[in-house]
Design an enzyme around this catalytic site. Structure first.
Site, mmCIF file in Angstrom:
data_model
loop_
_atom_site.group_PDB
_atom_site.id
_atom_site.type_symbol
_atom_site.label_atom_id
_atom_site.label_comp_id
_atom_site.label_asym_id
_atom_site.label_seq_id
_atom_site.Cartn_x
_atom_site.Cartn_y
_atom_site.Cartn_z
ATOM 1 N N ALA A 244 54.042 69.771 91.356
ATOM 2 C CA ALA A 244 52.597 69.801 91.587
ATOM 3 C C ALA A 244 52.254 69.728 93.073
ATOM 4 O O ALA A 244 51.251 70.304 93.509
ATOM 5 C CB ALA A 244 51.923 68.663 90.828
ATOM 6 N N THR A 245 53.059 69.057 93.860
ATOM 7 C CA THR A 245 52.776 69.009 95.304
ATOM 8 C C THR A 245 52.802 70.418 95.886
ATOM 9 O O THR A 245 51.888 70.834 96.611
ATOM 10 C CB THR A 245 53.798 68.101 96.025
ATOM 11 O OG1 THR A 245 53.514 66.750 95.689
ATOM 12 C CG2 THR A 245 53.703 68.251 97.535
ATOM 13 N N ASN B 252 45.566 59.797 88.984
ATOM 14 C CA ASN B 252 46.868 59.179 88.745
ATOM 15 C C ASN B 252 46.814 57.660 88.704
ATOM 16 O O ASN B 252 47.597 57.028 88.014
ATOM 17 C CB ASN B 252 47.886 59.653 89.795
ATOM 18 C CG ASN B 252 47.346 59.557 91.204
ATOM 19 O OD1 ASN B 252 46.210 59.927 91.483
ATOM 20 N ND2 ASN B 252 48.144 59.029 92.104
ATOM 21 N N GLN C 124 48.505 65.107 85.981
ATOM 22 C CA GLN C 124 48.448 63.943 85.084
ATOM 23 C C GLN C 124 47.759 64.259 83.761
ATOM 24 O O GLN C 124 47.550 63.360 82.940
ATOM 25 C CB GLN C 124 47.687 62.799 85.776
ATOM 26 C CG GLN C 124 48.343 62.259 87.028
ATOM 27 C CD GLN C 124 49.508 61.318 86.720
ATOM 28 O OE1 GLN C 124 49.742 60.937 85.576
ATOM 29 N NE2 GLN C 124 50.255 60.949 87.745
ATOM 30 N N SER D 71 52.881 69.845 86.667
ATOM 31 C CA SER D 71 54.165 69.239 86.979
ATOM 32 C C SER D 71 54.909 69.031 85.667
ATOM 33 O O SER D 71 54.295 68.734 84.648
ATOM 34 C CB SER D 71 53.907 67.893 87.658
ATOM 35 O OG SER D 71 55.085 67.125 87.653
ATOM 36 N N ALA D 72 56.223 69.164 85.676
ATOM 37 C CA ALA D 72 56.987 68.946 84.440
ATOM 38 C C ALA D 72 57.293 67.471 84.205
ATOM 39 O O ALA D 72 57.239 66.991 83.085
ATOM 40 C CB ALA D 72 58.297 69.739 84.487
ATOM 41 N N HIS D 73 57.587 66.743 85.302
ATOM 42 C CA HIS D 73 58.164 65.401 85.098
ATOM 43 C C HIS D 73 57.154 64.333 84.698
ATOM 44 O O HIS D 73 57.529 63.195 84.420
ATOM 45 C CB HIS D 73 58.961 64.963 86.333
ATOM 46 C CG HIS D 73 58.127 64.476 87.463
ATOM 47 N ND1 HIS D 73 57.907 63.130 87.688
ATOM 48 C CD2 HIS D 73 57.458 65.126 88.431
ATOM 49 C CE1 HIS D 73 57.145 62.999 88.764
ATOM 50 N NE2 HIS D 73 56.859 64.189 89.232
ATOM 51 N N THR E 271 64.854 81.898 94.421
ATOM 52 C CA THR E 271 65.540 82.051 93.136
ATOM 53 C C THR E 271 65.026 81.025 92.137
ATOM 54 O O THR E 271 64.901 79.845 92.468
ATOM 55 C CB THR E 271 67.056 81.876 93.336
ATOM 56 O OG1 THR E 271 67.515 82.920 94.180
ATOM 57 C CG2 THR E 271 67.802 81.933 92.005
ATOM 58 N N CYS F 90 51.358 46.178 99.822
ATOM 59 C CA CYS F 90 52.746 45.938 100.163
ATOM 60 C C CYS F 90 53.716 46.777 99.339
ATOM 61 O O CYS F 90 54.914 46.717 99.554
ATOM 62 C CB CYS F 90 53.058 44.461 100.013
ATOM 63 S SG CYS F 90 51.909 43.451 100.946
#
Lengths: 409, 145
Positions: free
Chosen positions: A80-81, A160, A188, A208-210, A248, A333
């Site tokens: 997605a990026t 997200n 998302q 995105s796939a993941h 490819t 943090c």
């Protein structure tokens, strides 16, 4: 299938918006394309290539089917990026002569915000809209930001961090009424929201796939054909993907994404109902704790997300305390930067509540037992950390924290 | 972010958590940090007649490193004179806990907390020496810190 997260050494995974495990059915389908059917889908001269090409096209059809698009409208990317970069910079570069103004929202993913920043360096002008306190974009404010020279607006489908669902149909129609292209980051949203690109006024959409039980390193960009959305490629080379993205094709990754999206299409209604029940169970187990605040609208929201601030407890120390749970925090943090979540800040949440926020995202392998365990741990650790917190003492003593002059550092 | 064993030990078994009476003349209170920055430390010391720190307690809102830093300094200041305690450096705290660079500010805050507590105690003593009643309401002690 339910075996993957039962190892007692491992914390319970409640961070499905960060990434998801690959569904074993997806992994099974991918493996032959690493070893056996390893051909280059661009090889037109032999059976190895034909086999790989057929698999790539079948996957393209599965990805298109989940979002009701034509397979010819799907361009493979690395994730997605890359899709966001290609859509935003590609459209802006192509239409540069038409106009140099773009619109986005302050709660977008960094891949969108940083692409916009890059375009600003190139001379484009960008409007960054504030969302409402519930995280949603106000259509009137969006309409007011559109100009004659606006070439593209980009709004994410599902946030997200807080999981709110934007009104893509309304915002897209406003864009088109002013002749601007509309890009949507849907990383998302797949498998969570019913996406119908036959009806939605959207020109470009990132996937995105993941995030949907597929492999990392693969994604896609939807590029509308009728009317045709034009973009300039950002990756030059052999002219793959109709010249829009050379390189490819990663057959096994593509096969994985196709299978993941096919499963999502089949199982979405039942899965979302089940996950929603678990999410509501989690919320019910936490909401009677004193001084808790839900971040983002609860109705216009994906079923698997709960983002909640436990006031007077700092998010990172809470995560450290709940080491049996894998969650993420909007607190400073957690990353190298010392700023609290820019998303929660954009909602107008005070910094201390942003520092106290935890994001729980549930998924395919979350069980009712996981949620019961999580509720117990959370309640126990909140109590422990509040007993350590000088702010909790002050709150209990009736001191208004905001009336204190703090020496900020 | 991975933590050192010492940070985890102090975090899981924090030493000397508690509260002393802010109003007592032999108690010094230091409150440093800010909720908006994600960490607030309150360190309190009780000073004996011999000028040594008899007791030290803390409460901290903040990340694991902030909690560990304040827990550690309560151990370190006990038994020290005020001048000795003033010599504790943030770098010693950071070294002892093996804090990564992004967490150095936690050790700075702990050093500030010691100084603030000592200065609170000393200002009370000066007031007492001048014949005033050594008593301050909680909130003003906080603001002063």
């Amino acid at each position: 299938m339910q075996t993957m997260l039962t190892n007692t050494e491992q914390p319970i995974y409640l961070d499905y918006s960060a990434t998801t495990p690959i569904d074993p059915r997806v992994a099974d389908k991918m493996i032959p394309y690493i070893t056996q059917h390893f051909g280059n889908p661009a090889s037109r001269s032999h059976a190895y290539g034909w086999r790989a090409d057929a698999a790539v096209e079948a996957a393209r059809a599965d990805v298109a089917a989940l979002v009701h698009a034509d397979p010819k409208e799907i361009v493979w990317t690395s994730g997605a990026t890359e899709s966001n970069n290609l859509a935003i910079k590609g459209a802006a570069h192509f239409h540069r002569k038409k106009g140099q103004h773009l619109i986005t929202v302050k709660t977008e993913h960094k891949a969108v915000l940083d692409s916009m920043r890059e375009l600003e360096r190139e001379g484009f002008e960008v409007t960054y809209l504030d969302p409402e306190p519930d995280g949603l974009v106000d259509a009137k404010k969006f309409a007011a930001a559109l100009r004659d020279d606006t070439v593209l607006a980009s709004v994410m489908y599902v946030n997200n961090e807080i999981g709110v669902i934007q009104d893509i149909a309304t915002l897209g129609a406003l864009c088109h009424a002013r002749g601007a292209l509309f890009h949507v980051d849907a990383a998302q949203a797949t498998g969570k929201v019913d996406i119908d690109l036959q009806r939605l006024p959207v020109d470009l959409m990132s996937f995105s796939a993941h995030k949907t039980y597929g492999p990392k390193g693969i994604g896609a960009l939807y590029v509308r054909r009728k009317p045709r959305a034009r973009i300039e490629p950002q990756m030059h080379g052999g002219g793959h993907e109709r010249g829009m993205r050379s390189g490819t094709l990663a057959t096994h990754q593509i096969v994985g994404m196709g299978e993941a999206f096919r499963i999502a299409r089949d199982e979405m209604p039942l899965e979302n109902a089940r996950i929603r029940r678990l999410r509501d169970k989690l919320l019910a187990g936490l909401r009677d704790i004193e001084e808790v605040y839900i971040n983002g609208d609860m109705d216009q929201r994906v079923p698997h997300n709960l983002n909640i601030s436990f006031n007077y407890v700092e998010g990172e120390s809470l995560m450290m305390a709940m080491k049996e749970l894998a969650v993420s925090s909007g607190s400073a943090c957690t990353s190298a930067s010392l700023e609290p979540s820019y998303v929660l800040r954009a909602l107008g949440r005070p910094d201390e509540l942003a520092h106290s926020s935890i994001r729980f995202t549930l998924g395919r392998y979350t069980t009712a037992g996981d949620i019961e365990f999580a509720v117990n741990i959370i309640r126990q650790k909140i109590q422990k950390l509040r007993a350590l917190s000088p702010l909790w003492d002050m709150y209990k003593a009736g001191v208004d924290i905001n009336s204190v002059k703090w020496a900020t550092h | 972010m991975s933590y050192s064993d010492k940070v985890i030990d102090h975090y899981e078994n924090p030493r000397n958590v508690g509260t002393l009476n802010t109003a007592d003349a032999d108690v010094g209170t230091g409150m440093v940090g800010a909720p908006a920055c994600g960490d607030v430390m309150r360190l309190q010391i009780k000073v004996g007649k011999d000028g040594r720190i008899d007791d030290a307690v803390f409460k901290t809102y903040g990340c694991g490193s902030a909690i560990a830093s304040s827990s550690l300094v309560t151990e370190w200041v006990k038994g020290k004179t005020l001048d000795q305690a003033m010599l504790i450096k943030n770098s010693e705290i950071a070294d002892e806990l093996a804090l990564p660079p992004v967490k150095i500010h936690c050790s700075v805050l702990a050093e500030d907390a010691i100084r603030a507590a000592i200065s609170d105690y000393r200002s009370k003593q000066e007031l007492a020496d001048a014949g005033y009643v050594a008593c301050q309401p909680t909130t003003s002690a906080i603001v002063a810190a």
